[in-house]
Design a protein around this motif. Structure first.
Motif, PDB file in Angstrom:
ATOM      1  N   GLU A 394       0.828  -1.209   0.000  1.00 21.43           N
ATOM      2  CA  GLU A 394       0.000   0.000   0.000  1.00 21.43           C
ATOM      3  C   GLU A 394       0.858   1.252   0.000  1.00 21.43           C
ATOM      4  O   GLU A 394       0.510   2.267  -0.630  1.00 21.43           O
ATOM      5  CB  GLU A 394      -0.931  -0.014   1.219  1.00 21.43           C
ATOM      6  N   ARG A 395       1.980   1.203   0.682  1.00 24.14           N
ATOM      7  CA  ARG A 395       2.892   2.340   0.685  1.00 24.14           C
ATOM      8  C   ARG A 395       3.442   2.603  -0.719  1.00 24.14           C
ATOM      9  O   ARG A 395       3.537   3.746  -1.154  1.00 24.14           O
ATOM     10  CB  ARG A 395       4.036   2.055   1.668  1.00 24.14           C
ATOM     11  N   GLN A 396       3.767   1.531  -1.435  1.00 27.50           N
ATOM     12  CA  GLN A 396       4.266   1.688  -2.791  1.00 27.50           C
ATOM     13  C   GLN A 396       3.188   2.225  -3.732  1.00 27.50           C
ATOM     14  O   GLN A 396       3.498   2.928  -4.706  1.00 27.50           O
ATOM     15  CB  GLN A 396       4.802   0.354  -3.311  1.00 27.50           C
ATOM     16  N   VAL A 397       1.922   1.909  -3.435  1.00 24.05           N
ATOM     17  CA  VAL A 397       0.820   2.463  -4.230  1.00 24.05           C
ATOM     18  C   VAL A 397       0.801   3.981  -4.111  1.00 24.05           C
ATOM     19  O   VAL A 397       0.654   4.710  -5.103  1.00 24.05           O
ATOM     20  CB  VAL A 397      -0.518   1.848  -3.789  1.00 24.05           C
ATOM     21  N   VAL A 398       0.958   4.487  -2.882  1.00 20.48           N
ATOM     22  CA  VAL A 398       0.964   5.939  -2.668  1.00 20.48           C
ATOM     23  C   VAL A 398       2.164   6.567  -3.372  1.00 20.48           C
ATOM     24  O   VAL A 398       2.053   7.624  -4.003  1.00 20.48           O
ATOM     25  CB  VAL A 398       0.987   6.252  -1.159  1.00 20.48           C
ATOM     26  N   ILE A 399       3.332   5.923  -3.275  1.00 18.76           N
ATOM     27  CA  ILE A 399       4.523   6.456  -3.937  1.00 18.76           C
ATOM     28  C   ILE A 399       4.323   6.505  -5.449  1.00 18.76           C
ATOM     29  O   ILE A 399       4.700   7.486  -6.113  1.00 18.76           O
ATOM     30  CB  ILE A 399       5.756   5.601  -3.565  1.00 18.76           C
ATOM     31  N   GLY A 400       3.701   5.478  -5.994  1.00 20.34           N
ATOM     32  CA  GLY A 400       3.426   5.470  -7.428  1.00 20.34           C
ATOM     33  C   GLY A 400       2.483   6.588  -7.831  1.00 20.34           C
ATOM     34  O   GLY A 400       2.678   7.235  -8.875  1.00 20.34           O
ATOM     35  N   ARG A 401       1.466   6.848  -7.031  1.00 22.08           N
ATOM     36  CA  ARG A 401       0.532   7.930  -7.346  1.00 22.08           C
ATOM     37  C   ARG A 401       1.207   9.292  -7.249  1.00 22.08           C
ATOM     38  O   ARG A 401       0.903  10.204  -8.024  1.00 22.08           O
ATOM     39  CB  ARG A 401      -0.672   7.855  -6.412  1.00 22.08           C
ATOM     40  N   ARG A 403       4.314   9.923  -7.956  1.00 20.43           N
ATOM     41  CA  ARG A 403       5.126  10.073  -9.158  1.00 20.43           C
ATOM     42  C   ARG A 403       4.252  10.361 -10.383  1.00 20.43           C
ATOM     43  O   ARG A 403       4.659  11.113 -11.270  1.00 20.43           O
ATOM     44  CB  ARG A 403       5.963   8.818  -9.364  1.00 20.43           C
ATOM     45  N   LEU A 404       3.066   9.771 -10.432  1.00 25.95           N
ATOM     46  CA  LEU A 404       2.157  10.071 -11.531  1.00 25.95           C
ATOM     47  C   LEU A 404       1.707  11.527 -11.510  1.00 25.95           C
ATOM     48  O   LEU A 404       1.427  12.118 -12.557  1.00 25.95           O
ATOM     49  CB  LEU A 404       0.938   9.149 -11.468  1.00 25.95           C
ATOM     50  N   LEU A 405       1.644  12.118 -10.317  1.00 19.34           N
ATOM     51  CA  LEU A 405       1.263  13.524 -10.192  1.00 19.34           C
ATOM     52  C   LEU A 405       2.404  14.470 -10.545  1.00 19.34           C
ATOM     53  O   LEU A 405       2.221  15.687 -10.539  1.00 19.34           O
ATOM     54  CB  LEU A 405       0.786  13.809  -8.762  1.00 19.34           C
ATOM     55  N   GLY A 406       3.578  13.932 -10.809  1.00 19.74           N
ATOM     56  CA  GLY A 406       4.714  14.771 -11.180  1.00 19.74           C
ATOM     57  C   GLY A 406       5.692  15.041 -10.067  1.00 19.74           C
ATOM     58  O   GLY A 406       6.655  15.798 -10.263  1.00 19.74           O
ATOM     59  N   ALA A 407       5.481  14.451  -8.897  1.00 23.04           N
ATOM     60  CA  ALA A 407       6.395  14.666  -7.785  1.00 23.04           C
ATOM     61  C   ALA A 407       7.542  13.673  -7.844  1.00 23.04           C
ATOM     62  O   ALA A 407       7.395  12.554  -8.340  1.00 23.04           O
ATOM     63  CB  ALA A 407       5.648  14.530  -6.456  1.00 23.04           C
ATOM     64  N   HIS A 408       8.696  14.085  -7.363  1.00 22.75           N
ATOM     65  CA  HIS A 408       9.845  13.194  -7.227  1.00 22.75           C
ATOM     66  C   HIS A 408       9.810  12.580  -5.829  1.00 22.75           C
ATOM     67  O   HIS A 408       9.451  13.252  -4.861  1.00 22.75           O
ATOM     68  CB  HIS A 408      11.155  13.959  -7.434  1.00 22.75           C
ATOM     69  N   VAL A 409      10.179  11.333  -5.722  1.00 23.63           N
ATOM     70  CA  VAL A 409      10.115  10.621  -4.445  1.00 23.63           C
ATOM     71  C   VAL A 409      11.449   9.930  -4.201  1.00 23.63           C
ATOM     72  O   VAL A 409      11.979   9.251  -5.095  1.00 23.63           O
ATOM     73  CB  VAL A 409       8.968   9.587  -4.414  1.00 23.63           C
ATOM     74  N   ILE A 410      11.977  10.121  -3.015  1.00 17.64           N
ATOM     75  CA  ILE A 410      13.181   9.407  -2.576  1.00 17.64           C
ATOM     76  C   ILE A 410      12.813   8.618  -1.328  1.00 17.64           C
ATOM     77  O   ILE A 410      12.338   9.185  -0.340  1.00 17.64           O
ATOM     78  CB  ILE A 410      14.343  10.369  -2.259  1.00 17.64           C
ATOM     79  N   GLU A 411      12.998   7.331  -1.381  1.00 16.04           N
ATOM     80  CA  GLU A 411      12.793   6.465  -0.220  1.00 16.04           C
ATOM     81  C   GLU A 411      14.155   5.903   0.166  1.00 16.04           C
ATOM     82  O   GLU A 411      14.680   5.008  -0.474  1.00 16.04           O
ATOM     83  CB  GLU A 411      11.812   5.348  -0.547  1.00 16.04           C
ATOM     84  N   ALA A 412      14.731   6.488   1.234  1.00 14.86           N
ATOM     85  CA  ALA A 412      16.109   6.162   1.604  1.00 14.86           C
ATOM     86  C   ALA A 412      16.161   5.574   3.000  1.00 14.86           C
ATOM     87  O   ALA A 412      15.236   5.733   3.812  1.00 14.86           O
ATOM     88  CB  ALA A 412      16.984   7.413   1.538  1.00 14.86           C
TER      89      ALA A 412
END
Length: 434
Positions: A394-401, A403-412
């Motif tokens: 579910e967390r990866q679903v939010v991260i994918g959404r 990125r679809l909205l145009g935001a950059h995501v870093i999971e470190a």
């Protein structure tokens, strides 16, 4: 407030016992015990009245304006009561961000002196020393006269950025950002740097036709990575961000990473501002430029407090967007659990990415990953692994959404949060995305 000392209590007990025995043996002189009590009360009244009063009391408290987490510092309590006082004692009141090394009070000369108390800073934030208790004896040592004086001494407990500074310098050297200026590489960036002779292989767009005609030879424009970009460090201090990771709250790790990136951005000539929020916006600093401004950013970061409230992304990000009058890089340090709880955040982010470049900094959930990868030995372990795996998906679903909205995501990883952010920041500048 006036109350008896231990000496007065022992005197009362020592006089009451013989008086009681005499009253048992000689009932007709029962009043001797009463006389002793009255005499003792009279002595207490005289002792309290003859001692110095509050009008002759003066006291002050001093402490350093800031200290790093884990650092020791000294609080100085200065007080004076005049010549008539026999003894003066002081104790300071403080909050949970600091703890005493050995004591919180002690004795000092009544005619004027200083009491030095050592404390250790344990938690980031604004530590408060809000009061001082003072008490002194009367002339006979039978009573204590105690007052509580309000104080308003604040000590900013800052994250320890010594290691972050060293790491920042290493990253600057690695990225060839000499002396903190933007990286100057031919063909990169959109800000004009200089003219140079045209070389075969250069693009036609780099040719400056007017100056070429003036000088009688082909001249090409050289560009560099832009400075003066607007960087916003938005830190979520709500309930989820206050949960610990490896013994340290997530918000503290986010603050440390934000300070590292602020140091790099200020050295690179960009504008930096700090913004924190939970249920409502909290800290909002103005945009500053230059390395000397890092101290101000560091002090404002100490004001980011821990909160048990749920984060209101709609209010926070809408408020932030209203403060931005130019395209900015908005770096959001936050956490979320599932798509339902992140739904309002996703709606707001969609509006924010229409004008600004948004970068989300997330910490890997070490606990969930450990549970999901754990070798099951009992049926309960299987249930935990399935639940943890579901939450991670579910967390990866939010991260994918996002990125679809145009935001950059870093999971470190939480130990690599700062370096990962700095590397992406430098990459974004080199790619002219700011």
């Amino acid at each position: 407030m006036i109350y008896p000392t231990g000496r007065a209590v022992w005197a009362a007990v020592a006089g009451a016992i013989p008086a009681f025995l005499i009253a048992l043996a000689l009932p007709h002189v029962w009043y001797l015990g009463l006389l002793w009590i009255c005499a003792l009360l009279a002595f207490l009244a005289v002792d309290a009245a003859a001692g110095p009063g509050r009008a002759s009391l003066s006291a002050s408290l001093s402490a350093p304006p800031q200290v790093g987490v884990g650092g020791r510092f000294t609080v100085h309590v200065a007080a004076s009561l005049g010549q008539r006082a026999r003894m003066l004692q002081a104790r300071v009141g403080h909050d949970q961000r600091v703890e005493p090394v050995s004591r919180t009070g002690g004795a000092l000369p009544a005619n004027g002196g200083t009491l030095d108390l050592e404390f250790t800073a344990r938690r980031r934030g604004i530590a408060s020393f809000d009061r001082v208790w003072l008490r002194w004896n009367g002339p006979f040592g039978l009573t204590w006269n105690q007052v509580v004086l309000p104080m308003d001494r604040k000590v900013a407990v800052l994250p320890d950025v010594s290691s972050a500074r060293d790491e920042a310098i290493t990253l600057l050297q690695r990225s060839a950002l000499a002396d903190g200026h933007a990286q100057r590489r031919a063909g990169q960036g959109r800000e004009f740097e200089a003219l140079k002779d045209y070389q075969p292989g250069m693009g036609r767009r780099m040719i400056d036709w007017k100056r070429s005609a003036r000088h009688g030879k082909l001249l090409a424009r050289e560009f560099r990575v832009e400075e003066n970009n607007n960087i916003v460090l938005a830190i979520d201090s709500g309930r989820l961000m206050c949960e610990p990771v490896d013994g340290v709250p997530k918000v503290d790790r986010a603050v440390t990473a934000a300070l590292l990136s602020a140091f790099i951005a200020l050295k690179g000539g960009d504008l930096v501002s700090l913004f924190s929020f939970d249920a409502t916006p909290r800290v909002s600093s103005g945009a500053v430029r230059g390395s000397p401004s890092f101290t101000m950013i560091q002090k404002r970061a100490a004001e980011i407090d821990y909160s048990s409230a749920e984060t209101n992304f709609t209010l926070a990000l809408t408020t932030l967007a209203s403060k931005l009058d130019r395209r900015s890089l908005v770096i959001v340090f936050t956490d979320f659990v599932d798509p339902i709880s992140a739904e309002l955040m996703l709606r707001t982010v969609g509006r924010l990415t229409e004008r600004h470049l948004v970068l989300f900094m997330l910490m890997k959930d070490v606990e969930l990953e450990t549970l999901a990868d754990m070798q099951p030995t009992k049926p309960e372990d299987v249930a935990r692994a399935v639940t943890a795996g579901g939450l991670l998906r579910e967390r990866q679903v939010v991260i994918g959404r996002l990125r679809l909205l145009g935001a950059h995501v870093i999971e470190a990883d939480h130990q690599r949060l700062g370096p990962a952010l700095v590397e992406r920041y430098i990459q974004l500048k080199e790619e002219n995305l700011l």
